[in-house]
Design a protein around this motif. Structure first.
Motif, mmCIF file in Angstrom:
data_model
loop_
_atom_site.group_PDB
_atom_site.id
_atom_site.type_symbol
_atom_site.label_atom_id
_atom_site.label_comp_id
_atom_site.label_asym_id
_atom_site.label_seq_id
_atom_site.Cartn_x
_atom_site.Cartn_y
_atom_site.Cartn_z
ATOM 1 N N ASN A 53 13.458 1.850 13.514
ATOM 2 C CA ASN A 53 13.316 2.577 13.385
ATOM 3 C C ASN A 53 12.064 2.542 12.514
ATOM 4 N N SER A 56 9.260 1.324 15.068
ATOM 5 C CA SER A 56 9.102 2.446 15.847
ATOM 6 C C SER A 56 8.120 2.816 14.837
ATOM 7 N N ALA A 57 8.516 2.960 13.537
ATOM 8 C CA ALA A 57 6.347 3.353 12.784
ATOM 9 C C ALA A 57 5.419 2.350 12.798
ATOM 10 N N ARG A 60 4.099 3.731 16.264
ATOM 11 C CA ARG A 60 2.682 4.701 15.774
ATOM 12 C C ARG A 60 1.732 4.679 15.102
ATOM 13 N N GLN A 90 1.769 9.683 8.277
ATOM 14 C CA GLN A 90 2.297 9.630 9.293
ATOM 15 C C GLN A 90 4.265 9.613 9.171
ATOM 16 N N GLU A 93 4.841 12.030 7.556
ATOM 17 C CA GLU A 93 5.769 13.491 9.151
ATOM 18 C C GLU A 93 6.997 13.428 9.712
ATOM 19 N N SER A 94 6.928 11.840 9.771
ATOM 20 C CA SER A 94 7.982 11.175 11.196
ATOM 21 C C SER A 94 8.902 10.628 10.422
ATOM 22 N N ASP A 95 9.385 11.044 9.173
ATOM 23 C CA ASP A 95 10.577 11.410 7.659
ATOM 24 C C ASP A 95 10.873 10.015 8.179
ATOM 25 N N TYR A 96 9.673 8.795 8.892
ATOM 26 C CA TYR A 96 10.414 7.120 8.456
ATOM 27 C C TYR A 96 10.447 6.410 7.178
#
Length: 118
Positions: A53, A56-57, A60, A90, A93-96
């Motif tokens: 996860n 992924s952050a 991005r 980011q 908003e993406s809940d990372y």
């Protein structure tokens, strides 16, 4: 100043890619620990899931700095502040995981300091 900002973005990208590679190594480390029975398969999978996860952050965030135009900023400080705000937004908003912000922020500060000293 514009050349410094271009260098800043290039170096930041390299630093973030390095962070991504370090996280990939953590995945390998967790798999080794599982094989040696130092951690349980459940703990291994949970940790790997969290790390993926975070990777992924970072991916991005790397993509987002590709779209930053340096012409809008007068100095490194303004550019850094803008990029930092992008990161915060980011991640929220993406809940990372919040932890990724601190890893990325450390890279951002490191590159800023390096460029300012040149």
């Amino acid at each position: 100043m514009k050349e410094k900002m271009r260098k800043f973005l290039k170096i930041l990208r390299v630093e973030l890619e390095d962070l991504e590679e370090d996280m990939e190594l953590l995945i390998d480390l967790h798999r080794e620990k599982e094989q040696k029975k130092v951690i349980t398969p459940y703990v291994c999978m949970e940790n790997i899931g969290l790390i993926k996860n975070e990777i992924s952050a970072v991916k991005r965030i790397i993509q987002s700095i590709e779209n930053v135009g340096i012409d809008e900023y007068n100095n490194i400080e303004e550019l850094t502040e803008h990029i930092n705000n992008i990161f915060k937004k980011q991640i929220k908003e993406s809940d990372y995981p919040d932890s990724i912000y601190f890893f990325v922020k450390r890279k951002l500060d490191k590159v800023k300091k390096y460029i300012e000293e040149r």
